[in-house]
Design a protein around this motif. Structure first.
Motif, mmCIF file in Angstrom:
data_model
loop_
_atom_site.group_PDB
_atom_site.id
_atom_site.type_symbol
_atom_site.label_atom_id
_atom_site.label_comp_id
_atom_site.label_asym_id
_atom_site.label_seq_id
_atom_site.Cartn_x
_atom_site.Cartn_y
_atom_site.Cartn_z
ATOM 1 N N PHE A 1 0.817 -1.217 0.000
ATOM 2 C CA PHE A 1 0.000 0.000 0.000
ATOM 3 C C PHE A 1 0.852 1.270 0.000
ATOM 4 N N ASN A 2 1.959 1.252 0.733
ATOM 5 C CA ASN A 2 2.825 2.433 0.746
ATOM 6 C C ASN A 2 3.499 2.658 -0.606
ATOM 7 N N GLY A 3 3.818 1.564 -1.281
ATOM 8 C CA GLY A 3 4.511 1.690 -2.560
ATOM 9 C C GLY A 3 3.588 1.856 -3.753
ATOM 10 N N ALA A 4 2.272 1.681 -3.532
ATOM 11 C CA ALA A 4 1.324 1.691 -4.651
ATOM 12 C C ALA A 4 1.292 3.023 -5.384
ATOM 13 N N PHE A 5 1.492 4.114 -4.661
ATOM 14 C CA PHE A 5 1.342 5.427 -5.279
ATOM 15 C C PHE A 5 2.668 6.156 -5.450
ATOM 16 N N SER A 6 3.769 5.445 -5.229
ATOM 17 C CA SER A 6 5.081 6.026 -5.496
ATOM 18 C C SER A 6 5.357 5.892 -6.984
ATOM 19 N N PRO A 7 6.213 6.739 -7.562
ATOM 20 C CA PRO A 7 6.542 6.617 -8.992
ATOM 21 C C PRO A 7 7.042 5.227 -9.352
ATOM 22 N N GLU A 8 7.838 4.619 -8.468
ATOM 23 C CA GLU A 8 8.358 3.288 -8.765
ATOM 24 C C GLU A 8 7.230 2.266 -8.793
ATOM 25 N N GLY A 9 6.301 2.420 -7.849
ATOM 26 C CA GLY A 9 5.175 1.485 -7.790
ATOM 27 C C GLY A 9 4.307 1.573 -9.021
ATOM 28 N N VAL A 10 4.039 2.804 -9.473
ATOM 29 C CA VAL A 10 3.215 2.986 -10.669
ATOM 30 C C VAL A 10 3.913 2.392 -11.882
ATOM 31 N N ALA A 11 5.216 2.632 -12.000
ATOM 32 C CA ALA A 11 5.967 2.096 -13.128
ATOM 33 C C ALA A 11 5.964 0.575 -13.103
ATOM 34 N N GLY A 12 6.136 0.020 -11.909
ATOM 35 C CA GLY A 12 6.127 -1.433 -11.795
ATOM 36 C C GLY A 12 4.773 -2.019 -12.109
ATOM 37 N N GLY A 13 3.700 -1.355 -11.625
ATOM 38 C CA GLY A 13 2.371 -1.881 -11.874
ATOM 39 C C GLY A 13 2.004 -1.801 -13.334
#
Length: 531
Positions: A322-334
């Protein structure tokens, strides 16, 4: 041994040896030069920032799924329990009831060049049950993308990629509902009960009913070409190639008795695939309704074992997600990691919006098209929300989410996932190898059916043309395990991606027809409860 089977093996052997002699590399280079423009177009990435680029085909898929979710009033949520009840057989009596309060409407396309036998038997004939249709379609989706694709995704985008993967799976349920409802509504059924269905048929018949017959024929023809190409590559060669690499690794790598003998593995797989696909969708469904539940149960059970064995880390894992979901890295990964890597290698993991699954679902025994659409919406949930999420949690808990792994290819990513399981279950890599081979096998037999339906649409339904396609498919099994045809596989993956274009156009135009079918089926269920 059957004489025909022996002749078949003798035919495959020289092809396999030919592929081993390096000729494949030269062919691959020439083919890549000729088709590179198409691959580059389909896989063109729109840059958003210096770090984030997204394939353009992602937008129609996600926007289409979002549109269907709201157009059908959150059918992926409110219809979930009804879908489970349909698979359980709770509403099977609706198919047989004669004095039903909701009268079956006459087919709207009976005068639109439909197969006469379809008109006669539509509504009470098919080839497989709801459960078999679901497992046949699932067998083509649950596979290497759930193992390798997720590993690449969380490596690129961190744990937050998991959140976007779940969102994509939930939205994809609506797209799957639409295309599989249309697959049943506009299918052809021959006098002997053989079903021909999928986007080729709902694009021609459905768009003709909207006064767009010319457009429908063009889109159907384009889709048929793409599904044939996708069946030979992403649904065949890639699957057997990756399965062989894992088998070779588990049996000793370079020291394995299989090293340099991919053709031998290919011949065995080709014979097994050939035995199944000769029998058509009924035989395929009888195999997949046993393999798929077994595979999913084994894989999910192992995942739960790893997760429960590290129960003290579960809370932290979800916090990472949940913490990483809205980070730039999380968005790129998703977006790039799962929704692109997963889709490129396993048709977006769940194939929602691609149209392929509607081919398997069209063979179901039902008189209500929407009933199978509701069954189909369970696919993205099982494939992406359950299986992919389990893989992600195992990788996160075992500490295998690192940027160093972001450059892994699919074969290396499978080994990464295997190592994550091995850290908790020492012998599990052997079980995973068997699972991957079964994943590959079930994917191949289902995609052979998809490709054949496109082949039959273009070249006719004669037995001769059927056996030509199935023989070609088995030959490609051997080539895929023995050769390094990177450009060919890249091209076929692009064709799977491209299937979305004609399909999504048809889905948007025909959405009102699906709503009519849904209302009719829900009314039948309501009437059943009242009677």
């Amino acid at each position: 041994m059957n004489k025909k089977l022996l002749n078949f093996i003798f035919l495959l052997t020289p092809i396999a040896i030919f592929a081993q002699e390096g000729v494949d590399e030269k062919i691959d280079r020439i083919f890549g030069n000729a088709t590179g423009w198409f691959v580059e177009f389909i896989f063109y990435q729109i840059p958003f920032t210096d770090q984030i680029s997204v394939y353009w085909v992602l937008f129609p898929l996600i926007l289409g799924a979002t549109y269907f979710t709201f157009y059908f009033n959150l059918i992926n949520v409110r219809g979930f329990w009804t879908s489970i009840n349909i698979v359980r057989g709770k509403y099977d009596d609706l198919e047989e009831r004669k004095n039903h309060k909701v009268e079956m409407a006459k087919l709207e396309f009976t005068d639109e060049e439909d197969n006469p036998d379809t008109i006669r038997v539509e509504g009470h004939e098919g080839e497989v049950s709801h459960f078999q249709a679901l497992t046949a379609a699932l067998s083509a989706t649950v596979g290497l993308g759930n193992i390798a694709g997720v590993a690449i995704a969380v490596s690129i985008g961190g744990a937050g990629a998991t959140f976007w993967m779940i969102v994509a799976g939930l939205l994809g349920m609506a797209s799957k509902f639409v295309e599989c409802t249309l697959g049943v509504k506009y299918r052809d059924i021959e006098a002997d009960g053989t079903v021909y269905g999928g986007p080729m048929y709902y694009l021609t018949k459905g768009l003709k009913s909207k006064g767009l017959g010319g457009l429908g024929k063009v889109l159907a023809g384009v889709f048929a070409v793409f599904v044939i190409g996708g069946s030979f590559g992403g649904g065949n060669m890639f699957q057997v190639n990756q399965a062989f690499q894992l088998v070779e690794n588990i049996t000793g790598g370079d020291a394995s008795f299989l090293h340099g003998r991919g053709w031998l593995f290919g011949i065995v797989m080709a014979v097994l695939v050939g035995i199944v696909i000769i029998g058509g969708i009924k035989k395929i469904a009888k195999v997949t309704d046993k393999i798929v539940p077994f595979m999913v149960v084994i894989y999910v059970t192992a995942s739960l074992f790893v997760i429960i064995a590290n129960y003290d880390m579960i809370g932290a894992a979800f916090m990472q997600i949940f913490n990483g979901a809205f980070s730039p890295e999380g968005v790129a990964g998703g977006a790039i990691g799962v929704l692109v890597q997963g889709f490129r290698r396993a048709a977006f993991s769940n194939e929602a919006g691609v149209g392929s699954a509607s081919i398997a679902h069209s063979a179901v025994k039902t008189k209500y098209a929407a009933s199978e659409g509701m069954v189909a919406l369970l696919e993205p949930f099982i494939d992406t929300v359950v299986v992919c999420t389990m893989t992600a949690l195992v990788l996160i808990i075992t500490g295998n989410v690192t940027a160093e792994n972001a450059s892994l290819n699919d074969a290396q990513a499978i080994l990464l996932t295997s190592g994550a399981f091995e850290s908790a279950i020492s012998w599990f890599p052997y079980v995973l190898t068997i699972a991957v081979v079964l994943f590959a096998f079930s994917t191949m037999i289902s995609w052979s059916y998809y490709g054949f339906q496109g082949w039959a649409y273009l070249f006719g339904r004669s037995k001769k043309m059927e056996y030509v396609y199935k023989l070609l498919f088995c030959i490609f099994v051997v080539i895929g395990s023995a050769a390094s045809l990177g450009s060919v596989i890249g091209f076929s993956d692009a064709m799977i991606f491209a299937m979305m274009v004609p399909n999504m156009i048809g889905l948007i135009i025909l959405a009102p027809k699906v709503k009519q079918e849904l209302n009719k089926y829900l009314a039948a269920i309501k009437s059943r409860k009242e009677s």
